[in-house]
Design an enzyme around this catalytic site. Structure first.
Site, PDB file in Angstrom:
ATOM      1  N   ASN A 151      13.221 -15.902  23.528  1.00 12.18           N
ATOM      2  CA  ASN A 151      12.312 -14.762  23.421  1.00 12.18           C
ATOM      3  C   ASN A 151      13.112 -13.465  23.421  1.00 12.18           C
ATOM      4  O   ASN A 151      14.341 -13.468  23.500  1.00 12.18           O
ATOM      5  CB  ASN A 151      11.319 -14.756  24.592  1.00 12.18           C
ATOM      6  CG  ASN A 151      10.013 -15.448  24.250  1.00 12.18           C
ATOM      7  OD1 ASN A 151       9.437 -15.214  23.185  1.00 12.18           O
ATOM      8  ND2 ASN A 151       9.543 -16.311  25.138  1.00 12.18           N
ATOM      9  N   GLU A 211       0.976 -14.104  19.604  1.00 14.86           N
ATOM     10  CA  GLU A 211       2.428 -13.835  19.542  1.00 14.86           C
ATOM     11  C   GLU A 211       2.786 -13.192  18.204  1.00 14.86           C
ATOM     12  O   GLU A 211       1.973 -13.092  17.298  1.00 14.86           O
ATOM     13  CB  GLU A 211       3.223 -15.137  19.693  1.00 14.86           C
ATOM     14  CG  GLU A 211       3.497 -15.570  21.123  1.00 14.86           C
ATOM     15  CD  GLU A 211       4.593 -14.735  21.794  1.00 14.86           C
ATOM     16  OE1 GLU A 211       5.045 -13.731  21.187  1.00 14.86           O
ATOM     17  OE2 GLU A 211       4.991 -15.072  22.915  1.00 14.86           O
ATOM     18  N   ASP A 223       9.273 -12.164  27.977  1.00 11.77           N
ATOM     19  CA  ASP A 223       8.707 -12.708  26.737  1.00 11.77           C
ATOM     20  C   ASP A 223       9.191 -11.863  25.555  1.00 11.77           C
ATOM     21  O   ASP A 223      10.350 -11.469  25.525  1.00 11.77           O
ATOM     22  CB  ASP A 223       7.182 -12.778  26.852  1.00 11.77           C
ATOM     23  CG  ASP A 223       6.586 -13.861  25.956  1.00 11.77           C
ATOM     24  OD1 ASP A 223       7.064 -14.064  24.831  1.00 11.77           O
ATOM     25  OD2 ASP A 223       5.615 -14.513  26.381  1.00 11.77           O
TER      26      ASP A 223
END
Length: 295
Positions: free
Chosen positions: A149, A19, A199
């Site tokens: 997100n 991430e 996301d």
């Protein structure tokens, strides 16, 4: 069906939860995290050299302060990191007394204000919050989010975007471009249906919102009006977050993860957890530096 893209594997080491990618154009260096394994990856794109730095705490995103320092978004607050030595110094504790939460998505507004988020370690409903860090102060903006997100901003700084992956809603909110702070309540811009979930995201130079679709093996591009205009295939199923890289910001680095995948799921997704660079035929722009204010 998503469009095919030219994809190059940047890093073969698999991330449990890759991430938070960022890019420093001055040094042609990309950075990203494996949140769950407490690792920070440093990739020199000109040479292909990759360093992996062990961290004492979970961290999920970073922002450049200057040529010497980064600001890390971690499980217990905002931490200054000296790039040369790796030294970490707590700048602003955030939810440090709440063992049930950790940090998640983040991005810097053109004004230098950092938006960052927290969430429950097991995605407990409503446990997350999006905060703003501006001139040394941390301010909660949007509480009650399950998985925050897709934090990103229009190139002119007039609009902010974010999603709650659990609800699959992409939100838009009007901002003061001088401060990066909201001027009104957010509104739903797009409701994602079908495979996967919204996301991490980044905007390109034209203002399109490029969002990784976790579990969907693709990047979706949305117009500022919320219309799906493109979908690009990615090599890994659990694509997690994009950032534009390269001298012309004409390529996209994409992280991925194998969190929650059993042996059969991993076998069916041979590129799981790896990090890639895609050529998608569009350009981004430099990520702004975060402003620390008087500190």
């Amino acid at each position: 069906m998503p469009e095919p893209a030219i994809a190059m594997m940047l890093c073969g080491q698999r991330c449990h939860l890759g991430e938070g990618p960022g890019y420093d154009a001055a040094t042609d260096t990309a950075w990203w995290f494996d949140i769950l394994e407490r690792q920070l990856f440093e990739a020199h794109l000109d040479t292909g050299a990759i360093n992996v730095h062990a961290l004492p705490r979970m961290a999920s995103a970073l922002a450049s302060v200057d040529a010497q320092r980064q600001l890390l978004v971690t499980e217990d607050g905002l931490v200054l990191r000296d790039i040369a030595s790796g030294r970490l110094d707590m700048l602003a504790p955030v939810e440090a007394d709440n063992a049930a939460t950790r940090s998640n998505d983040a991005r810097v507004h053109p004004s230098g204000t950092l938006w960052f988020s927290t969430m429950g370690r097991h995605a407990e409903p409503g446990a997350g919050t999006i905060y703003a860090f501006r001139e040394g102060a941390v301010t909660p903006l949007f509480p009650g989010i399950t998985i925050p997100n897709a934090i990103c901003f229009s190139p002119d700084g007039l609009m902010g975007y974010f999603a709650d992956t659990a609800a699959n809603r992409l939100h838009r909110v009007r901002l003061d471009p001088a401060t990066g702070l909201p001027l009104e309540a957010p509104a739903v811009l797009h409701l994602h249906t079908g495979e996967g979930g919204l996301d991490g995201a980044v905007t390109d130079a034209e203002g399109l919102i490029w969002c990784a679709i976790w579990g969907g093996s693709r990047l979706n591009a949305y117009s500022p009006e919320g219309r799906l205009v493109r979908a690009i295939a990615t090599p890994a199923r659990q694509t997690s977050c994009p950032v534009f890289v390269g001298a012309g910001f004409d390529r996209v680095l994409v992280t991925s993860a194998f969190e929650g995948m059993d042996e059969a799921a991993r076998a069916a997704d041979p590129q799981h957890g790896r990090t890639f660079i895609l050529d998608i035929g569009t350009r981004g722009r430099a990520e702004p530096r975060v402003r620390l204010g008087a500190l």
